[in-house]
Design a protein around this motif. Structure first.
Motif, PDB file in Angstrom:
ATOM      1  N   LEU A 251      19.512  70.502  41.355  1.00 18.67           N
ATOM      2  CA  LEU A 251      18.832  71.309  42.369  1.00 18.67           C
ATOM      3  C   LEU A 251      18.056  70.472  43.379  1.00 18.67           C
ATOM      4  CD1 LEU A 251      17.447  74.105  39.993  1.00 18.67           C
ATOM      5  CD2 LEU A 251      19.611  74.080  41.244  1.00 18.67           C
ATOM      6  N   GLY A 252      18.159  69.158  43.269  1.00 18.83           N
ATOM      7  CA  GLY A 252      17.378  68.291  44.154  1.00 18.83           C
ATOM      8  C   GLY A 252      17.672  68.472  45.628  1.00 18.83           C
ATOM      9  N   SER A 253      18.875  68.921  45.988  1.00 21.00           N
ATOM     10  CA  SER A 253      19.227  69.087  47.398  1.00 21.00           C
ATOM     11  C   SER A 253      18.655  70.360  48.007  1.00 21.00           C
ATOM     12  CB  SER A 253      20.751  69.100  47.559  1.00 21.00           C
ATOM     13  OG  SER A 253      21.320  70.195  46.845  1.00 21.00           O
ATOM     14  N   GLU A 254      18.216  71.286  47.160  1.00 21.04           N
ATOM     15  CA  GLU A 254      17.713  72.560  47.690  1.00 21.04           C
ATOM     16  C   GLU A 254      16.235  72.795  47.380  1.00 21.04           C
ATOM     17  OE1 GLU A 254      18.824  76.055  44.742  1.00 21.04           O
ATOM     18  OE2 GLU A 254      20.595  74.818  45.136  1.00 21.04           O
ATOM     19  N   TYR A 255      15.660  71.990  46.493  1.00 22.76           N
ATOM     20  CA  TYR A 255      14.242  72.142  46.180  1.00 22.76           C
ATOM     21  C   TYR A 255      13.561  70.788  46.311  1.00 22.76           C
ATOM     22  CZ  TYR A 255       9.884  73.017  43.698  1.00 22.76           C
ATOM     23  OH  TYR A 255       8.565  73.107  43.373  1.00 22.76           O
ATOM     24  N   GLU A 256      12.427  70.768  46.976  1.00 25.45           N
ATOM     25  CA  GLU A 256      11.678  69.528  47.166  1.00 25.45           C
ATOM     26  C   GLU A 256      10.667  69.363  46.031  1.00 25.45           C
ATOM     27  OE1 GLU A 256       8.573  67.445  50.360  1.00 25.45           O
ATOM     28  OE2 GLU A 256       9.522  69.375  50.830  1.00 25.45           O
ATOM     29  N   PHE A 257      10.991  68.451  45.105  1.00 26.86           N
ATOM     30  CA  PHE A 257      10.096  68.182  43.983  1.00 26.86           C
ATOM     31  C   PHE A 257       8.928  67.317  44.457  1.00 26.86           C
ATOM     32  CE2 PHE A 257      13.992  69.281  41.747  1.00 26.86           C
ATOM     33  CZ  PHE A 257      13.531  70.046  40.690  1.00 26.86           C
ATOM     34  N   HIS A 258       7.733  67.643  43.985  1.00 29.75           N
ATOM     35  CA  HIS A 258       6.519  66.915  44.383  1.00 29.75           C
ATOM     36  C   HIS A 258       6.019  65.992  43.283  1.00 29.75           C
ATOM     37  CE1 HIS A 258       6.149  69.364  48.009  1.00 29.75           C
ATOM     38  NE2 HIS A 258       6.436  70.419  47.252  1.00 29.75           N
ATOM     39  N   SER A 259       6.650  66.047  42.091  1.00 28.48           N
ATOM     40  CA  SER A 259       6.205  65.221  40.970  1.00 28.48           C
ATOM     41  C   SER A 259       7.395  64.916  40.075  1.00 28.48           C
ATOM     42  CB  SER A 259       5.128  65.945  40.160  1.00 28.48           C
ATOM     43  OG  SER A 259       5.713  66.993  39.380  1.00 28.48           O
ATOM     44  N   LEU A 260       7.150  64.152  39.036  1.00 30.39           N
ATOM     45  CA  LEU A 260       8.156  63.896  38.007  1.00 30.39           C
ATOM     46  C   LEU A 260       7.879  64.711  36.749  1.00 30.39           C
ATOM     47  CD1 LEU A 260       8.568  60.020  38.352  1.00 30.39           C
ATOM     48  CD2 LEU A 260      10.053  61.824  39.257  1.00 30.39           C
ATOM     49  N   SER A 261       6.983  65.667  36.848  1.00 29.18           N
ATOM     50  CA  SER A 261       6.655  66.515  35.709  1.00 29.18           C
ATOM     51  C   SER A 261       7.860  67.344  35.298  1.00 29.18           C
ATOM     52  CB  SER A 261       5.490  67.448  36.055  1.00 29.18           C
ATOM     53  OG  SER A 261       5.334  68.437  35.054  1.00 29.18           O
ATOM     54  N   ASP A 262       8.101  67.409  33.981  1.00 31.15           N
ATOM     55  CA  ASP A 262       9.186  68.234  33.472  1.00 31.15           C
ATOM     56  C   ASP A 262       8.972  69.707  33.799  1.00 31.15           C
ATOM     57  OD1 ASP A 262       7.014  67.576  31.554  1.00 31.15           O
ATOM     58  OD2 ASP A 262       7.934  69.147  30.356  1.00 31.15           O
ATOM     59  N   CYS A 263       7.714  70.124  33.865  1.00 32.49           N
ATOM     60  CA  CYS A 263       7.410  71.542  34.036  1.00 32.49           C
ATOM     61  C   CYS A 263       7.628  72.052  35.460  1.00 32.49           C
ATOM     62  CB  CYS A 263       5.976  71.830  33.604  1.00 32.49           C
ATOM     63  SG  CYS A 263       5.704  71.615  31.828  1.00 32.49           S
ATOM     64  N   GLU A 264       7.735  71.143  36.424  1.00 31.58           N
ATOM     65  CA  GLU A 264       7.931  71.605  37.794  1.00 31.58           C
ATOM     66  C   GLU A 264       9.298  72.245  38.006  1.00 31.58           C
ATOM     67  OE1 GLU A 264       7.434  70.196  42.471  1.00 31.58           O
ATOM     68  OE2 GLU A 264       7.335  68.687  40.872  1.00 31.58           O
ATOM     69  N   ILE A 265      10.240  72.000  37.094  1.00 35.63           N
ATOM     70  CA  ILE A 265      11.554  72.615  37.264  1.00 35.63           C
ATOM     71  C   ILE A 265      11.480  74.139  37.173  1.00 35.63           C
ATOM     72  CG2 ILE A 265      12.777  70.608  36.394  1.00 35.63           C
ATOM     73  CD1 ILE A 265      13.322  72.269  33.809  1.00 35.63           C
ATOM     74  N   VAL A 266      10.380  74.686  36.642  1.00 35.66           N
ATOM     75  CA  VAL A 266      10.225  76.144  36.582  1.00 35.66           C
ATOM     76  C   VAL A 266      10.362  76.744  37.980  1.00 35.66           C
ATOM     77  CG1 VAL A 266       8.537  77.982  36.197  1.00 35.66           C
ATOM     78  CG2 VAL A 266       8.891  76.223  34.451  1.00 35.66           C
ATOM     79  N   LEU A 267       9.718  76.143  38.978  1.00 38.94           N
ATOM     80  CA  LEU A 267       9.801  76.657  40.344  1.00 38.94           C
ATOM     81  C   LEU A 267      11.217  76.531  40.886  1.00 38.94           C
ATOM     82  CD1 LEU A 267       6.530  75.356  42.067  1.00 38.94           C
ATOM     83  CD2 LEU A 267       6.975  77.595  41.069  1.00 38.94           C
ATOM     84  N   ALA A 268      11.832  75.373  40.704  1.00 39.06           N
ATOM     85  CA  ALA A 268      13.186  75.158  41.217  1.00 39.06           C
ATOM     86  C   ALA A 268      14.182  76.118  40.581  1.00 39.06           C
ATOM     87  CB  ALA A 268      13.608  73.716  40.977  1.00 39.06           C
ATOM     88  N   LEU A 269      14.067  76.319  39.281  1.00 40.76           N
ATOM     89  CA  LEU A 269      14.980  77.221  38.576  1.00 40.76           C
ATOM     90  C   LEU A 269      14.775  78.667  39.018  1.00 40.76           C
ATOM     91  CD1 LEU A 269      14.833  75.698  34.990  1.00 40.76           C
ATOM     92  CD2 LEU A 269      16.812  75.730  36.507  1.00 40.76           C
ATOM     93  N   TYR A 270      13.530  79.080  39.189  1.00 35.14           N
ATOM     94  CA  TYR A 270      13.268  80.448  39.637  1.00 35.14           C
ATOM     95  C   TYR A 270      13.861  80.688  41.021  1.00 35.14           C
ATOM     96  CZ  TYR A 270      10.831  84.499  41.507  1.00 35.14           C
ATOM     97  OH  TYR A 270      10.556  85.701  42.108  1.00 35.14           O
ATOM     98  N   LYS A 271      13.697  79.739  41.911  1.00 38.43           N
ATOM     99  CA  LYS A 271      14.201  79.919  43.275  1.00 38.43           C
ATOM    100  C   LYS A 271      15.732  79.901  43.302  1.00 38.43           C
ATOM    101  CE  LYS A 271      11.861  78.592  46.774  1.00 38.43           C
ATOM    102  NZ  LYS A 271      11.139  77.894  47.852  1.00 38.43           N
ATOM    103  N   HIS A 272      16.335  79.231  42.339  1.00 36.07           N
ATOM    104  CA  HIS A 272      17.801  79.153  42.311  1.00 36.07           C
ATOM    105  C   HIS A 272      18.437  80.305  41.534  1.00 36.07           C
ATOM    106  CE1 HIS A 272      21.632  76.995  42.623  1.00 36.07           C
ATOM    107  NE2 HIS A 272      21.874  77.368  41.373  1.00 36.07           N
ATOM    108  N   TYR A 273      17.856  80.666  40.370  1.00 33.00           N
ATOM    109  CA  TYR A 273      18.470  81.660  39.497  1.00 33.00           C
ATOM    110  C   TYR A 273      17.754  83.008  39.490  1.00 33.00           C
ATOM    111  CZ  TYR A 273      21.218  77.858  37.417  1.00 33.00           C
ATOM    112  OH  TYR A 273      22.081  76.808  37.209  1.00 33.00           O
ATOM    113  N   GLY A 274      16.595  83.113  40.151  1.00 30.78           N
ATOM    114  CA  GLY A 274      15.843  84.348  40.059  1.00 30.78           C
ATOM    115  C   GLY A 274      15.291  84.547  38.661  1.00 30.78           C
ATOM    116  N   LEU A 275      15.196  85.787  38.228  1.00 33.80           N
ATOM    117  CA  LEU A 275      14.604  86.083  36.932  1.00 33.80           C
ATOM    118  C   LEU A 275      15.393  85.461  35.776  1.00 33.80           C
ATOM    119  CD1 LEU A 275      12.305  87.538  35.534  1.00 33.80           C
ATOM    120  CD2 LEU A 275      13.675  89.631  35.525  1.00 33.80           C
ATOM    121  N   SER A 276      16.653  85.155  35.988  1.00 36.69           N
ATOM    122  CA  SER A 276      17.461  84.528  34.937  1.00 36.69           C
ATOM    123  C   SER A 276      17.062  83.080  34.673  1.00 36.69           C
ATOM    124  CB  SER A 276      18.949  84.583  35.311  1.00 36.69           C
ATOM    125  OG  SER A 276      19.409  85.918  35.340  1.00 36.69           O
ATOM    126  N   PHE A 277      16.073  82.552  35.412  1.00 37.86           N
ATOM    127  CA  PHE A 277      15.664  81.157  35.213  1.00 37.86           C
ATOM    128  C   PHE A 277      15.203  80.893  33.785  1.00 37.86           C
ATOM    129  CE2 PHE A 277      11.427  82.876  35.717  1.00 37.86           C
ATOM    130  CZ  PHE A 277      10.560  81.951  35.125  1.00 37.86           C
TER     131      PHE A 277
END
Length: 685
Positions: free
Chosen positions: A99-125
């Protein structure tokens, strides 16, 4: 790894952007985080929406990416989606690449993928998250609020409603600064709803614990259950639903895989579950007991470090002597000490062994804090041992610990599961025992329910309940774990037995599976896992206790990639039948899978649960503590407990050394501690 607290205004006309509620709610949120500051000593973050309708608070224990960029709450680049996360996610590197091409990550935290996954998959994240977590997400553009919890409930998440505001937090004590006034839920206490389901011992504080979608009245107050989420749209009353549930195969379907193939399948998945949990930017260690579960974890960690060059947290030395393990060391004459066995395992592996002495004085000194932090009464002294281990691990600089929880629940490890295993033959695996063999073994082993020294009694349980549960008996044991010397007036709440209440709380599809598709062993595993395990064991012997000393624990046996595979194995490979007059071998397939990584002593040793001592001297330190906590004044302040019966149990516990009476006395003591520290009003008819 953290503590979270959040507020959402509910109602048709939520607060507008006049800032009217901001000062008081900001202060309440801060005090709420103060109560769980031990969960996140490294950073704190608080955020409020411009209109004052949403507040997110987070205290951080830094594990992956120690930089300030990984502090929470997280916000996307458009400032539309906001999230706070407690836990560890083990597939973040994969999704960063995806998802790196569509979401701009601001950290290397594992937990930040929650935002990227939600924006990509919606509630199915939620289905894409792998790990132990509890999270809250706010989509300000769509006015969508989501709270969710990991599949097995390793991380806790509670919610309640006060003054038409939804409060969601890691621990129940976080609600106190917002004006929450806890009251005993006597019906839940009598029906053991606080053990079996989403309820707690407090009125209206539960987990999200429904399989089907339903609308909740805003006057209700609840807890988020494993594999579930809550959602509010446009500040309307919350809905709750499951995004995942435990499943088992049809018991009549023949297993086509070979035994060797399935053993290798378990070994491969467990090794991988352990490997991904070695990732951390801080020191990592192991909790080691005398059992096969934690020993297997230690053995596989040693293999990964030595043979595969895996990094152990932030240690790149690949030296086995740098692997620290910690073991509770009860008094040698207590009958509960396993430290000698654990030490032999550590020496065989070549890892650094640290026994943690836990005597009667230590149990007494940690008793009340264990209850306060676990928020869950469990009548045993093992919780104080867990708290002592976390304290010692912290003193050695360890911030992450691998543990063995979750194995017994999936591999048939508890002796109490043997009776349910023997209810039926296993047509999925032809070498399984015949009906005649089962009857002989069941008769010989009818006294197996003695592990907890609890008198099992199912008197009064309706036949219809037995039919709903396909005659499985595990709930009889678990119901006794919630036994108390209840005051007579509480009988008005005892019309429904705990077993019936649990059966009726299940989704209809689950009851149908129990009646028609699942083997009784799998039914018993399901009932244990969905109730007692997540509500008591994982609170009293897990995250809530470990985090008191800033230690994050990771249980590889609860990795859903592993458990979904194990759940599909034949019951007769979990519990092995040899002959009508021979022993039943619990966790057979696990033993075979981990045999290369454990000692012969561990490989052949019979399962013994992690229980604390049950016999203490009269007038000793623990007896004095129990007498103080069970004074007439303290017990009467509860309102739902009979003082005279309590005193008889105290007498029998310390004069006659009756283990069951000691557990009953402990339960009363623990409720007294909760009553005093939470300021709970006296229960009345």
């Amino acid at each position: 790894m953290c503590g979270i607290s959040a507020v959402l205004s509910l109602g048709v006309n939520p607060a507008q952007s006049n800032g009217e509620h901001l000062p008081s709610l900001n202060e309440q949120l801060s005090k709420s985080l103060d109560l769980v500051q031990h969960r996140g000593p490294d950073a704190r973050g608080e955020w409020a929406s411009d209109d004052g309708n949403v507040y997110l608070g987070h205290v951080r224990l830094s594990i992956v990416d120690l930089s300030p960029q990984a502090n929470q709450p997280f916000h996307d680049s458009e400032n539309d989606v906001h999230a706070i996360v407690n836990g560890e996610l083990y597939n973040d590197e994969y999704y960063r690449k995806l998802l790196g091409s569509e979401y701009e990550f601001h950290s290397l935290s594992d937990c930040e993928i929650v935002l990227a996954l939600y924006k990509h998959y919606g509630l199915s994240f939620l289905s894409h998250l792998r790990g132990e977590f509890a999270l809250i997400l706010w989509d300000s553009r769509r006015k969508v609020f989501i709270g969710a919890r990991d599949r097995y409930g390793v991380k806790s998440l509670y919610y309640t409603i006060v003054n038409n505001r939804l409060l969601v937090a890691t621990e129940m004590k976080c609600f106190l600064p917002f004006g929450w006034k806890p009251k005993w839920d006597v019906q839940s206490l009598r029906e053991c709803g606080w053990i079996f389901g989403a309820g707690t011992m407090f009125k209206g504080v539960q987990s999200v614990w429904c399989i089907s979608l339903l609308l909740l009245d805003v006057s209700n107050k609840n807890q988020v259950a494993p594999g579930h989420y809550i959602i509010s749209r446009n500040f309307k009353p919350i809905q709750e639903a499951a995004y995942w549930d435990v499943e088992y195969p049809d018991k009549r379907t023949p297993e086509l895989r070979s035994e060797v193939e399935m053993i290798q399948g378990v070994r491969t998945r467990l090794m991988e579950a352990i490997k991904v949990r070695l990732r951390a930017d801080v020191p990592l260690g192991i909790y080691l007991s005398g059992g096969i579960d934690s020993s297997a974890v230690a053995g596989m960690v040693a293999h990964l470090v030595k043979e595969e060059g895996a990094r152990l947290g932030n240690d790149e030395s690949h030296l086995l002597s740098r692997i620290k393990c910690f073991t509770v060391q009860f008094d040698k004459d207590s009958g509960a000490d396993e430290s000698d066995i654990a030490q032999r395992t550590a020496e065989w592996l070549g890892i650094d062994f640290h026994p943690v002495p836990v005597n009667e004085n230590i149990i007494v000194s940690k008793f009340e804090d264990t209850v306060w932090h676990s928020e869950m009464p469990m009548p045993d002294t093992n919780g104080m041992g867990r708290l002592a281990m976390a304290e010692v691990a912290k003193s050695h600089g360890i911030k992450v610990i691998l543990t063995g929880e979750g194995s017994d629940e999936h591999f048939g490890g508890y002796r109490e599961l043997l009776g349910d295993f023997l209810l039926e033959s296993d047509p999925s695996w032809p070498p399984s025992p015949s009906e005649k063999d089962i009857a002989e073994v069941a008769k010989r082993l009818k006294d197996t329910y003695t592990t907890l020294s609890i008198p099992i009694d199912d008197k009064g349980v309706p036949k219809s309940t037995h039919r709903m549960l396909n005659s499985t008996s595990i709930l009889n044991l678990l119901a006794m774990a919630g036994h108390m010397p209840f005051a007579k007036w509480t009988d008005i709440y005892a019309v429904t037995t705990p077993q019936t209440a649990q059966a009726e709380s299940l989704d209809g599809r689950v009851r149908d599976a129990i009646a028609n598709r699942w083997h009784p062993l799998h039914t018993a595993e399901y009932l244990f896992t969905k109730g007692f395990f997540c509500n008591l064991l994982l609170r009293y012997l897990g995250d809530n206790i470990d985090m008191v000393h800033h230690v994050e624990t990771r249980p590889p046996f609860l990795d859903h990639y592993l458990t979904e595979y194990v759940n599909g194995l034949p019951p007769s490979l979990k519990i092995k039948f040899s002959s009508p007059d021979g022993p039943l071998t619990e966790k057979f397939i696990l033993r075979e899978a981990v045999h290369p990584f454990v000692t012969e002593e561990i490989y052949t040793r019979q399962k013994k649960p992690y229980l604390g001592p049950t016999k203490f001297q009269e007038n000793g330190p623990l007896h004095q503590l129990v007498l103080r906590l069970t004074s007439r004044e303290n017990v009467d302040a509860l309102g739902f407990v009979d003082w005279e019966e309590t005193q008889e149990h105290v007498r029998m516990a310390f004069q006659e050394k009756v283990p069951w009476s000691l557990r009953v006395a402990f339960s009363v003591c623990q409720f007294v501690v909760l009553s005093q520290r939470f300021g709970v009003a006296r229960a009345t008819a």
